[in-house]
Write a protein that holds these residues in place. Sequence first.
Motif, PDB file in Angstrom:
ATOM      1  N   GLU A 272       0.848  -1.190   0.000  1.00 63.41           N
ATOM      2  CA  GLU A 272       0.000   0.000   0.000  1.00 63.41           C
ATOM      3  C   GLU A 272       0.883   1.238   0.000  1.00 63.41           C
ATOM      4  N   TRP A 273       0.637   2.119  -0.977  1.00 63.89           N
ATOM      5  CA  TRP A 273       1.486   3.299  -1.130  1.00 63.89           C
ATOM      6  C   TRP A 273       1.495   4.162   0.129  1.00 63.89           C
ATOM      7  N   ALA A 274       0.355   4.328   0.778  1.00 68.68           N
ATOM      8  CA  ALA A 274       0.270   5.213   1.939  1.00 68.68           C
ATOM      9  C   ALA A 274       1.050   4.688   3.135  1.00 68.68           C
ATOM     10  N   GLN A 275       1.372   3.379   3.154  1.00 69.00           N
ATOM     11  CA  GLN A 275       2.066   2.773   4.287  1.00 69.00           C
ATOM     12  C   GLN A 275       3.569   2.665   4.086  1.00 69.00           C
ATOM     13  N   ARG A 276       4.054   3.068   2.948  1.00 72.76           N
ATOM     14  CA  ARG A 276       5.469   2.866   2.641  1.00 72.76           C
ATOM     15  C   ARG A 276       6.403   3.563   3.618  1.00 72.76           C
ATOM     16  N   THR A 277       6.061   4.789   3.968  1.00 74.43           N
ATOM     17  CA  THR A 277       6.976   5.581   4.795  1.00 74.43           C
ATOM     18  C   THR A 277       6.862   5.252   6.272  1.00 74.43           C
ATOM     19  N   HIS A 278       5.992   4.292   6.648  1.00 71.95           N
ATOM     20  CA  HIS A 278       5.828   3.933   8.054  1.00 71.95           C
ATOM     21  C   HIS A 278       6.012   2.441   8.307  1.00 71.95           C
ATOM     22  N   HIS A 279       6.186   1.662   7.262  1.00 75.68           N
ATOM     23  CA  HIS A 279       6.194   0.207   7.386  1.00 75.68           C
ATOM     24  C   HIS A 279       7.504  -0.284   7.993  1.00 75.68           C
ATOM     25  N   ARG A 280       7.382  -1.120   9.009  1.00 71.41           N
ATOM     26  CA  ARG A 280       8.546  -1.789   9.591  1.00 71.41           C
ATOM     27  C   ARG A 280       8.646  -3.174   8.952  1.00 71.41           C
ATOM     28  N   PRO A 281       9.656  -3.425   8.132  1.00 73.96           N
ATOM     29  CA  PRO A 281       9.698  -4.684   7.379  1.00 73.96           C
ATOM     30  C   PRO A 281       9.914  -5.893   8.270  1.00 73.96           C
ATOM     31  N   THR A 282       9.245  -6.979   7.914  1.00 80.15           N
ATOM     32  CA  THR A 282       9.459  -8.283   8.550  1.00 80.15           C
ATOM     33  C   THR A 282       9.755  -9.366   7.510  1.00 80.15           C
ATOM     34  N   GLY A 283       9.725  -9.006   6.237  1.00 81.59           N
ATOM     35  CA  GLY A 283      10.079  -9.902   5.148  1.00 81.59           C
ATOM     36  C   GLY A 283      11.141  -9.245   4.281  1.00 81.59           C
ATOM     37  N   TYR A 284      11.420  -9.844   3.134  1.00 80.86           N
ATOM     38  CA  TYR A 284      12.465  -9.346   2.243  1.00 80.86           C
ATOM     39  C   TYR A 284      11.904  -9.056   0.858  1.00 80.86           C
ATOM     40  N   GLN A 285      12.656  -8.251   0.118  1.00 81.79           N
ATOM     41  CA  GLN A 285      12.372  -8.019  -1.286  1.00 81.79           C
ATOM     42  C   GLN A 285      13.389  -8.774  -2.140  1.00 81.79           C
ATOM     43  N   GLN A 286      13.318  -8.565  -3.440  1.00 78.38           N
ATOM     44  CA  GLN A 286      14.243  -9.209  -4.360  1.00 78.38           C
ATOM     45  C   GLN A 286      15.678  -8.924  -3.933  1.00 78.38           C
ATOM     46  N   PRO A 287      16.542  -9.957  -3.722  1.00 74.48           N
ATOM     47  CA  PRO A 287      17.888  -9.702  -3.199  1.00 74.48           C
ATOM     48  C   PRO A 287      18.801  -9.071  -4.238  1.00 74.48           C
ATOM     49  N   LEU A 288      19.776  -8.333  -3.737  1.00 69.32           N
ATOM     50  CA  LEU A 288      20.892  -7.852  -4.546  1.00 69.32           C
ATOM     51  C   LEU A 288      22.023  -8.870  -4.447  1.00 69.32           C
ATOM     52  N   GLN A 289      22.923  -8.839  -5.419  1.00 73.29           N
ATOM     53  CA  GLN A 289      24.068  -9.741  -5.386  1.00 73.29           C
ATOM     54  C   GLN A 289      25.365  -8.942  -5.364  1.00 73.29           C
TER      55      GLN A 289
END
Length: 552
Positions: A272-289
């Motif tokens: 959700e766009w409105a939650q981006r600036t407040h979200h505390r992550p508990t999962g991961y996104q696409q990894p970098l190498q």
Amino acid sequence: MVAAQTQKPGREKEQERRVRRRRGLGFGKGAAAMAWVPRAHLAGALWVLWTWAALSVAGRKLWDVPTAPQAPRNTTTTKLLWEPQCLSQLRHLQDGARITALIPPRLEGNWVSTRCEVRPGPEFLTRFYTFYPSRLFKALQFYYEDAGCRTPAYSLVIRGRLRLRQASWITRGATEAEHHLLKVGIVLHSARARRQLAGRLGSSCPGMLPPAGGRPWAPGRVLELRSARAGRDCLEALGFSMLELGLLRVETRHHAHGRLVQELFLGDIHTEWAQRTHHRPTGYQQPLQNAMHHVHPCPVCGAVYRSSEHRPPVLPPRPPPPLALGGQWVSRECEVRPAVLFLTRFFTFHEDRRAWEGSYQHYSDPACRQPTFTVRAAGHYARGAPSGLVQGATEFVFKVTRASVTALDPAMARALSSSPEGACGRAGGWGVGVEQDVTHTGGCALLGIRLPHKEYELFKTELDHRQRPLLFIGERPTDGSSPDRPSKRPTSYQAPLIQCAGPQAAPPPRHSPHRAPPPPPVPASGAAGLRRPPALACSAVLVLASWCVQTR
């Protein structure tokens, strides 16, 4: 006479030296063996000291988290010749000896994207992050107008400071960190991007961009979105944050011939766009190498590594293969979902009947070595039109009509057994390793499974670096809800699945092909062994991802 007497002791000394030399070369085995005794004792003493030092360092409280005892590992890499490819892939995921992760992680170096990434919105981007030994970092994010990352729109250059805090008590295997942004700049690469940026900034940052009829726009100029010295902060209007740096994990994959691949996992982005600036992550996104230790070949890695904020990478064209779902697809890695979920997925699609079957095995650890429960589901699907919002994607509608659950952990078995009659299979009939059909009870209320159920999905296919088919399925909503109506259809993707068998492969066995034997009882202090049945709340049956969200 005197001369003869003085030469004789010299000859005797020479003979003694020759005898010692022969013994040193192996002629005197006893003496040679005794010569190594002091070194062996020294090596043993050094080993004891090293072990004691390692245990002392590992005992720091910041990096200690409660862990459950793991089942005995089979570190052999021998594979039976008759083992099916799908089963072999899943066993590869569970080979813990081939994947290592340090806590705290070592971040120093350059980390790059391996493909054109898709974030919710959708947003198409590539990333280039650099971490320095001084705890400073520089992050480059390149945004594009197309799903192939070939038409740059704008670049963000972010500079800041990062401090690793402690091992995460929420997401096992991760490290929590805090960051401080020093400066954020933006470089526009097209007039279209300028118009979109002006519309998003609005009146929150007046004077940031010149008016359309004002002074000419100069492409390539760095515009400051945030500067502590100037007192300007326009990030909120753009929905931008670097909260992804709040959760980190570095994995090292050990391949044949000593080759390494290092991946940097950063926190997930809220859907959700409105939650981006407040979200505390508990999962991961696409990894970098890591730019020095990445998969080969990787043309995207090289293009991103050679880029800068003024010269964004233009990825080589990669025509997508035709979308053919027929066959079997399996997870490439132990997947992580928000709300502390680790799982592997296994799917079979029958295109002639428009039918599908799926197996979702959940674990309590980031290496997918300690299974907790398995959900098997089946149903039908309908293929729709190409997506008008996400380029290269196709819309689908999936329906779940049957499901069964297998508890693989004593705590989970007790929680399921406590369900009321008619709420989740046969009440009181749950045990470790016992599969129960929950179709006749309309699903399982404890796990949030509701039958029948419909979801609106998004699919696309690609080829990996070895030209193997990959299947991307829509990302699940971060809040744990279900895309049960068209307006909630995903705009980004989960981790890809890899095809392990073609359409002519035999149907999967009745039980999950990658189900491990029931683990030993886990103490209450472990992450998987809870003192009371876990509080599980799922909004609905999730067709193509994790089935349940664990509330805290």
